[in-house]
Write a protein that holds these residues in place. Sequence first.
Motif, PDB file in Angstrom:
ATOM      1  N   VAL A 130       0.843  -1.208   0.000  1.00 15.18           N
ATOM      2  CA  VAL A 130       0.000   0.000   0.000  1.00 15.18           C
ATOM      3  C   VAL A 130       0.869   1.245   0.000  1.00 15.18           C
ATOM      4  O   VAL A 130       0.696   2.145  -0.827  1.00 15.18           O
ATOM      5  N   SER A 131       1.811   1.313   0.915  1.00 15.66           N
ATOM      6  CA  SER A 131       2.685   2.485   1.010  1.00 15.66           C
ATOM      7  C   SER A 131       3.500   2.669  -0.269  1.00 15.66           C
ATOM      8  O   SER A 131       3.572   3.766  -0.827  1.00 15.66           O
ATOM      9  N   GLY A 132       4.118   1.586  -0.736  1.00 16.04           N
ATOM     10  CA  GLY A 132       4.971   1.659  -1.921  1.00 16.04           C
ATOM     11  C   GLY A 132       4.203   1.979  -3.186  1.00 16.04           C
ATOM     12  O   GLY A 132       4.649   2.782  -4.018  1.00 16.04           O
ATOM     13  N   ALA A 133       3.039   1.372  -3.356  1.00 19.29           N
ATOM     14  CA  ALA A 133       2.229   1.636  -4.544  1.00 19.29           C
ATOM     15  C   ALA A 133       1.736   3.077  -4.555  1.00 19.29           C
ATOM     16  O   ALA A 133       1.772   3.747  -5.600  1.00 19.29           O
ATOM     17  N   LEU A 134       1.278   3.554  -3.405  1.00 26.92           N
ATOM     18  CA  LEU A 134       0.851   4.957  -3.320  1.00 26.92           C
ATOM     19  C   LEU A 134       1.998   5.907  -3.658  1.00 26.92           C
ATOM     20  O   LEU A 134       1.809   6.882  -4.389  1.00 26.92           O
ATOM     21  N   PHE A 135       3.178   5.617  -3.121  1.00 31.45           N
ATOM     22  CA  PHE A 135       4.336   6.466  -3.380  1.00 31.45           C
ATOM     23  C   PHE A 135       4.694   6.432  -4.857  1.00 31.45           C
ATOM     24  O   PHE A 135       4.948   7.471  -5.474  1.00 31.45           O
ATOM     25  N   ALA A 136       4.699   5.248  -5.450  1.00 33.85           N
ATOM     26  CA  ALA A 136       5.061   5.103  -6.863  1.00 33.85           C
ATOM     27  C   ALA A 136       4.053   5.813  -7.767  1.00 33.85           C
ATOM     28  O   ALA A 136       4.442   6.561  -8.669  1.00 33.85           O
ATOM     29  N   VAL A 137       2.779   5.590  -7.529  1.00 30.11           N
ATOM     30  CA  VAL A 137       1.744   6.192  -8.379  1.00 30.11           C
ATOM     31  C   VAL A 137       1.687   7.704  -8.177  1.00 30.11           C
ATOM     32  O   VAL A 137       1.720   8.467  -9.152  1.00 30.11           O
ATOM     33  N   ALA A 138       1.619   8.155  -6.938  1.00 28.94           N
ATOM     34  CA  ALA A 138       1.534   9.596  -6.684  1.00 28.94           C
ATOM     35  C   ALA A 138       2.793  10.315  -7.158  1.00 28.94           C
ATOM     36  O   ALA A 138       2.711  11.397  -7.755  1.00 28.94           O
ATOM     37  N   GLY A 139       3.956   9.709  -6.906  1.00 31.43           N
ATOM     38  CA  GLY A 139       5.212  10.316  -7.355  1.00 31.43           C
ATOM     39  C   GLY A 139       5.287  10.420  -8.866  1.00 31.43           C
ATOM     40  O   GLY A 139       5.747  11.429  -9.416  1.00 31.43           O
ATOM     41  N   THR A 140       4.829   9.400  -9.557  1.00 31.37           N
ATOM     42  CA  THR A 140       4.832   9.400 -11.017  1.00 31.37           C
ATOM     43  C   THR A 140       3.901  10.484 -11.551  1.00 31.37           C
ATOM     44  O   THR A 140       4.268  11.251 -12.460  1.00 31.37           O
ATOM     45  N   LEU A 141       2.709  10.564 -10.987  1.00 34.23           N
ATOM     46  CA  LEU A 141       1.742  11.583 -11.424  1.00 34.23           C
ATOM     47  C   LEU A 141       2.217  12.991 -11.085  1.00 34.23           C
ATOM     48  O   LEU A 141       2.056  13.910 -11.891  1.00 34.23           O
TER      49      LEU A 141
END
Length: 181
Positions: A130-141
């Motif tokens: 959850v933490s990593g996916a949120l960071f990856a998606v939000a950071g990419t966007l």
Amino acid sequence: MSSITARSISTETSSRGLIDIASLILLAILLAAGFILNMTVGNALAMTGIKPQFIIAAYALAIALTRATLAQSIVYGLISAAVIQFTTSIPGLNFLTEAAGALTMAVLVKSSIGGAKVNALIATFVTTLVSGALFAVAGTLMAGFGLEAALPKVPPVLGTAIFNAVVVQALFFPLAKAIKK
């Protein structure tokens, strides 16, 4: 003449306040160890494509050991995010991702998913995802890229989730026993 009264500190979370002193001390010790491990072992392992996030493992372990409430878990996540600010590639984003991760951990620990023997393993794996996916998606966007640009981050997030889950599972029972002695 003054008298000194001995005080017992329990590792159980307090029902009278948001977080008791013993829980904060436990979190601080785990975060300090996590920070040092991130800077040493984590950086060394980054060459493999997996960069363990020992801070996530630290708050996941603290939540599992103290059986923190949802509110307490959010505090754990926010304190952890503050520590991560020293090393993060996107300052501020971890306040969202670690609060979400900590809430995930609290819900899964309370649900006893997988039973007592593997709860810490499963809960930490999902929490890190959850933490990593949120960071990856939000950071990419936030960087102005499309969502598909986050796909190459899936293997490192999965690897980190597996690594963190194994670390927390390995430490959970010995620490739980040590705390309750």
